[in-house]
Structures are given as structure tokens and as C-alpha cells.
Design a protein around this motif. Structure first.
Motif, PDB file in Angstrom:
ATOM      1  N   LYS A 132       0.841  -1.197   0.000  1.00  0.00           N
ATOM      2  CA  LYS A 132       0.000   0.000   0.000  1.00  0.00           C
ATOM      3  C   LYS A 132       0.882   1.255   0.000  1.00  0.00           C
ATOM      4  O   LYS A 132       1.990   1.224   0.527  1.00  0.00           O
ATOM      5  N   PRO A 133       0.381   2.369  -0.556  1.00  0.00           N
ATOM      6  CA  PRO A 133       1.168   3.608  -0.542  1.00  0.00           C
ATOM      7  C   PRO A 133       1.359   4.129   0.879  1.00  0.00           C
ATOM      8  O   PRO A 133       0.457   4.022   1.712  1.00  0.00           O
ATOM      9  N   GLY A 134       2.545   4.676   1.161  1.00  0.00           N
ATOM     10  CA  GLY A 134       2.844   5.208   2.485  1.00  0.00           C
ATOM     11  C   GLY A 134       3.294   4.154   3.470  1.00  0.00           C
ATOM     12  O   GLY A 134       3.589   4.459   4.619  1.00  0.00           O
ATOM     13  N   LYS A 135       3.351   2.903   3.055  1.00  0.00           N
ATOM     14  CA  LYS A 135       3.797   1.805   3.915  1.00  0.00           C
ATOM     15  C   LYS A 135       5.081   1.213   3.339  1.00  0.00           C
ATOM     16  O   LYS A 135       5.330   1.304   2.135  1.00  0.00           O
ATOM     17  N   ARG A 136       5.897   0.591   4.219  1.00  0.00           N
ATOM     18  CA  ARG A 136       7.118  -0.041   3.745  1.00  0.00           C
ATOM     19  C   ARG A 136       6.830  -1.356   3.037  1.00  0.00           C
ATOM     20  O   ARG A 136       7.483  -1.708   2.061  1.00  0.00           O
ATOM     21  N   LYS A 137       5.864  -2.117   3.578  1.00  0.00           N
ATOM     22  CA  LYS A 137       5.412  -3.359   2.955  1.00  0.00           C
ATOM     23  C   LYS A 137       3.894  -3.254   2.852  1.00  0.00           C
ATOM     24  O   LYS A 137       3.373  -2.161   2.755  1.00  0.00           O
ATOM     25  N   ALA A 138       3.188  -4.379   2.891  1.00  0.00           N
ATOM     26  CA  ALA A 138       1.738  -4.329   2.779  1.00  0.00           C
ATOM     27  C   ALA A 138       1.102  -3.640   3.986  1.00  0.00           C
ATOM     28  O   ALA A 138       0.182  -2.846   3.852  1.00  0.00           O
ATOM     29  N   ARG A 139       1.615  -3.924   5.196  1.00  0.00           N
ATOM     30  CA  ARG A 139       1.049  -3.348   6.419  1.00  0.00           C
ATOM     31  C   ARG A 139       2.084  -2.672   7.310  1.00  0.00           C
ATOM     32  O   ARG A 139       1.718  -1.942   8.209  1.00  0.00           O
TER      33      ARG A 139
END
Length: 130
Positions: A115-122
Motif C-alpha cells: 500500500k502507498p505510504g507503507k514499507r510493505k503491505a502493512r
């Protein structure tokens, strides 16, 4: 009865195309034997042979398969799913044995997208106090 039965198995990003014919129990994957294809990964070899062992068909059918996508783990599970589906097409009575063991269900878990703004998915960025 020299029929050739086709089935497809899927897991993660892997697809296995399986052709089942009556024979002596030979398994060929991507032109290689099961031992050559998986090498020393014994747990994955057992997973591939699991539907044949449960239905006691390991010495009565030959399997030729091609796999693509993903890694060896996903391909082995896709192969297991494809072999199970081919066995049911070969003999519909085997579904009663394979279904309670979870062999007929496609494992639909896949990697979650980033996701945008995240390093990975969460995973969020580390908070900096100063």
C-alpha cells in the motif's frame, strides 16, 4: 483403457498442468523425474505424492506435469491440487477420500499488495521521536 486425463492445479502464483494416464507410478515434471526436479526437498516430495498415497494409486497411474510461476513450494502445492483433480476425473469415487483431507480445495492465499505510504503491505515506517 489408455485414456489421458487433464487437470489444472493452482497455488499462489503457480500453475500446474497435469496429465494422468494408467501406468506404473512414474511421475515426470517439466521433463524431469520428481527426485531430479525437487532434489533434496523431501517434505515437498511427500506433499506432491500425498493424493496418490491417500487413494492408493501410487503404483497404478503415471503423471506427466508442467509447472510455471512462483517457487518450488507453490509449484509443489499446485501439483498436489492438480493431481487430486485428475484422480477425481479418473475415478469419481475417489472424491469422497480426497475432499475430507483438503486436497480438492484450492488454497487461495496470495501475497497482499503493497500500500502507498507503507514499507510493505502493512508495515509502517519507524517513528522518530526527535
Amino acid at each position: 483403457m489408455a485414456t489421458k486425463i487433464y487437470a489444472t492445479g493452482r497455488r499462489k502464483a503457480s500453475i500446474a498442468k497435469v496429465w494422468l494416464t494408467p501406468g506404473t507410478g512414474k511421475i515426470t515434471i517439466n521433463g524431469l523425474s520428481l527426485d531430479a526436479w525437487l532434489g533434496g526437498l523431501e517434505a515437498k516430495k511427500l506433499r506432491v505424492k500425498q493424493p496418490l498415497a491417500i487413494t492408493k494409486q501410487d503404483s497404478t497411474v503415471d503423471i506427466v506435469a508442467t509447472t510455471l510461476g512462483g517457487g518450488f513450494g507453490g509449484q509443489a502445492d499446485a501439483l498436489r491440487h492438480g493431481i487430486s483433480r485428475a484422480l477425481v476425473a479418473y475415478n469419481p469415487e475417489l472424491k469422497a477420500v480426497l475432499k475430507p483431507e483438503g486436497m480438492m480445495t484450492r488454497d487461495s492465499r496470495v501475497v497482499e499488495r503493497k500500500k502507498p505510504g507503507k514499507r510493505k503491505a502493512r508495515r509502517s515506517r519507524q517513528f522518530s521521536k526527535r
